[in-house]
Write an enzyme that holds these catalytic residues in place. Structure first.
Site, mmCIF file in Angstrom:
data_model
loop_
_atom_site.group_PDB
_atom_site.id
_atom_site.type_symbol
_atom_site.label_atom_id
_atom_site.label_comp_id
_atom_site.label_asym_id
_atom_site.label_seq_id
_atom_site.Cartn_x
_atom_site.Cartn_y
_atom_site.Cartn_z
ATOM 1 N N SER A 87 37.201 43.153 40.038
ATOM 2 C CA SER A 87 35.911 42.941 40.702
ATOM 3 C C SER A 87 35.523 41.484 40.791
ATOM 4 O O SER A 87 34.655 41.098 41.567
ATOM 5 C CB SER A 87 34.815 43.690 39.940
ATOM 6 O OG SER A 87 34.607 43.086 38.664
ATOM 7 N N CYS A 102 39.568 45.911 32.035
ATOM 8 C CA CYS A 102 38.501 44.913 32.085
ATOM 9 C C CYS A 102 37.229 45.487 32.707
ATOM 10 O O CYS A 102 36.243 45.707 32.021
ATOM 11 C CB CYS A 102 38.959 43.675 32.857
ATOM 12 S SG CYS A 102 37.718 42.366 32.883
ATOM 13 N N ASP A 103 37.240 45.754 34.007
ATOM 14 C CA ASP A 103 36.022 46.206 34.677
ATOM 15 C C ASP A 103 35.469 47.506 34.094
ATOM 16 O O ASP A 103 34.257 47.685 34.013
ATOM 17 C CB ASP A 103 36.286 46.411 36.171
ATOM 18 C CG ASP A 103 36.488 45.081 36.896
ATOM 19 O OD1 ASP A 103 35.933 44.070 36.434
ATOM 20 O OD2 ASP A 103 37.208 45.056 37.913
ATOM 21 N N VAL A 104 36.350 48.405 33.662
ATOM 22 C CA VAL A 104 35.887 49.709 33.188
ATOM 23 C C VAL A 104 35.248 49.630 31.805
ATOM 24 O O VAL A 104 34.681 50.620 31.323
ATOM 25 C CB VAL A 104 37.043 50.732 33.170
ATOM 26 C CG1 VAL A 104 37.566 50.962 34.578
ATOM 27 C CG2 VAL A 104 38.158 50.304 32.234
#
Length: 657
Positions: A438, A397-399
């Site tokens: 995050s 997700c965040d990456v």
């Protein structure tokens, strides 16, 4: 002589670390480094003597049993938490040894040793508490997001001031009371470790892990100085240096300043971030032109995804922590191998902080048998996304969150990401569309070129795998699709007295050697003679098939070379081809002007019955059509060779049961 021995042990350690540069040698490097540490341990015992052998033996046994039990119990998912815990254990050892040396009254310490002991005790204690918080966060025993206390920044600065004050005071206090001062120093250090680690969360966790690695090594090095042990100084300094380098690499990957990781500015609440972010990172113009929009929109998401995957020529897989949680790496690799066998180009895009520690995804994929050359780092893969047909996101997700680029004031703002949203199509196999670690909403999910297949990643990828298998099996000619040929194959194998199995590169791709050998063993128990015919160029290197079958415990006597096998095919009841094409292609004998014309082949077509367990009827590596598939005596079992073998095994076991 002492220095020579010490340097020799240090060189062994460095030689072990040097091997970490190549993944294929990392295991040997780990054993080499462990050997160096063992040598250092016995040197320390030899030089200092043993006051109580019973205590030493009990300590060794206790540590060994505990370590073995933990190693057996911890899964790949729990490795980051375990690594953090181990850093904490190193910190405890360092501050306890330093405390003992500082409070011993049997000898006076030199100023340098006293300062080193104080630093070892302080850094060891804060490493312990910081590592315990990190381990608790990574194992979900604490809230994983940032936890900021009222006046957190001021508390940290007051804590730092207290450490310097109490540490300085320890040099002027009387020996009767100095242990009280040291105890206060330890408590302040433990508090500092908690305060600075508890406010770190989200994508900054790999930075924290790397930093604690460095502080654990630094504490050990100072501990070595206070006890006068050169090996401990060198080993600790090596760990500290490697941890510092890794911390720098992680900060660079996150586009973070190390100071700001531990002393972050107050960030905005992310409640509105998702709405703002959802307006950014629209799909590239070419995304809508790759497939007919009306046709795709009329289909269910899963059907859309299958159609897009079938059309894709270039595919990038982005693994994340969700893949680790779902333990989906094996299914992901099987899907990738299926796509490669179908002619697609597949790469794995690795973000430096994907997962919960540096190298987490590399380890998982290596465990699943991915060739290291297929793993591509972020800097190398990002320019390729724009020309990629499909990005398959598995638990990340965040990456891949475009908000890191377009939205300010979030925990990931400015963090370099994998530019998955630039691809023609994106298929996300994530559990849901909630924010990642995050807490920042991901606008990728709402892009027009993205299909979200919500649910357990392992089950989702397996569904894709099954659907592709059915699709490819459905591409057989009409006379083969109307019926399942498995009963015919089972009947032929049951009657056979002599069976020759012919392995090829498709068996390697499907990782089917264990299942094929299990099937062979079942047939032997039923009274058949089973041999394995090896073509010299089967696979991608000399001896490829021999190695795979030896790995599956085939007796070497059952491996027969081409010259020995060919005269016996005419008397063979069943020749079973597993993932081989060119090496059994009669066109090499009957047709001129092809890339395989004149090439010696295994004469499988002369057997009474031929069973072909190949992915499909497409030509092999040479591109030459294989007439063996259309012979009257050939039974085609198309699809993944491993699944085909399992089906045959289950049928025989059911009959036997």
């Amino acid at each position: 002589m002492t220095l020579t021995i010490d340097f020799s042990v240090i060189l062994i350690l460095i030689a072990g670390i040097w091997q970490f540069r190549a993944p294929r040698r990392a295991k040997t490097g780990n054993l080499t480094a462990a050997f160096a540490l063992m040598c250092a341990f016995f040197l320390v015992l030899y030089r200092n003597g043993i006051l109580d052998a019973g205590v030493v033996i009990l300590s060794l046994l206790g540590g060994a049993i505990a370590g073995y039990a933990v190693a057996r119990a911890v899964s790949m998912i729990q490795i980051p938490a375990m690594v953090a815990f181990q850093h904490g254990a190193g910190g405890v050892a360092a501050f306890l040894v330093s405390l003992v040396e500082l409070t011993r009254s049997s000898h006076a310490l030199e100023p340098v040793s006293e300062i080193s002991g104080l630093l070892g005790m302080t850094i060891g204690a804060l490493t312990f508490s910081g590592s315990m918080v990190a381990s608790a966060k990574l194992s979900n025993r604490m809230r994983q997001t940032q936890q900021i206390l009222p006046g957190h920044q001021m508390l940290l600065w007051w804590n730092i001031g207290g450490l310097f004050f109490v540490g300085g005071l320890s040099f002027y206090i009387t020996s009767e009371l100095v242990w009280v001062v040291y105890l206060i120093q330890i408590l302040l250090s433990v508090l500092f470790g908690i305060l600075f680690s508890v406010r770190i969360g989200g994508a900054d966790m790999p930075v924290l892990i790397s930093f604690l690695n460095a502080t654990a090594g630094l504490a050990a090095s100072f501990c070595g100085m206070v006890i006068g042990n050169q090996l401990l100084i060198a080993f600790g300094a090596t760990v500290a240096a490697s941890g510092s380098i890794l911390t720098h690499v992680m900060c660079k990957a996150m586009n973070r300043n190390l100071f700001r990781v531990f002393f972050p500015k107050t960030v905005k609440k992310n409640g509105a971030v998702g709405k703002k972010a959802s307006t950014v990172a629209s799909p590239p113009p070419h995304a809508a032109n790759h497939s007919d929009p009306e046709e795709i929109n009329a289909q269910e998401p899963f059907t859309k995804a299958i159609n897009i995957i079938k059309q894709a020529h270039s595919i990038i897989i982005v693994p994340g922590y969700g893949m680790a949680l779902a333990k989906a790496q094996t299914e992901v690799v099987e899907l990738a191998n299926r796509l490669i066998a179908g002619g697609s180009t597949v790469q794995y895009a690795i973000h430096p902080v994907a997962g919960r520690m540096p190298g987490h995804m590399n380890v998982l994929l290596a465990e699943a048998g991915v060739d290291y050359d297929m793993l591509v780092e972020m800097e190398a893969i990002n320019p390729e996304f724009q020309s990629t047909d499909l990005v398959l996101v598995v638990g990340a997700c965040d990456v891949v969150n475009p908000a890191a680029i377009d939205v300010e004031g979030t925990p990931i703002s400015g963090m370099p990401i994998l530019m998955a949203h630039e691809a023609k199509h994106v298929v996300c196999c994530n559990f849901d569309e909630k924010p990642g670690y995050s807490g920042v909403e991901n606008p990728l999910y709402s892009n027009g070129n993205t299909i979200l297949l919500a649910g357990d990643a392992k089950k989702t990828v397996q569904r894709l795998l099954d659907a592709l298998t059915e699709k490819q099996s459905g591409e057989m000619p009409a006379d083969k699709t109307d019926q399942d040929s498995t009963p015919d194959a089972v009947q032929a194998l049951s009657r056979a007295k002599r069976i020759v199995i012919i392995p090829g590169y498709g068996m390697a791709l499907a990782k089917a050697q264990f299942d094929i050998v299990e099937l062979g063993n079942i047939l032997q128990q039923k009274g058949a003679q089973v041999d394995y015919a090896i073509h010299p160029v089967a696979g991608r290197m000399p001896g490829h098939m021999n190695v795979l079958l030896a790995e599956a415990d085939v007796d070497y006597e059952n491996l027969i070379e081409m010259e020995e096998a060919n005269p016996g095919f005419a008397e063979t009841d069943v020749a079973m081809v597993v993932g081989a094409c060119d090496v059994v292609n009669p066109a090499a004998i009957k047709q001129n002007g092809t890339p395989i014309s004149g090439m010696p082949i295994l004469m499988a077509h002369e057997a009474r019955t031929v069973i072909v367990c190949n992915m499909d009827k497409k030509p092999g590596y040479s591109g030459v059509e294989n007439p063996l598939y259309d012979n009257e005596n050939t039974i085609m079992l198309l699809g993944d060779a491993r699944l085909t073998a399992k089906k045959l095994i289950e049928t025989f076991q059911a009959e036997g049961g």
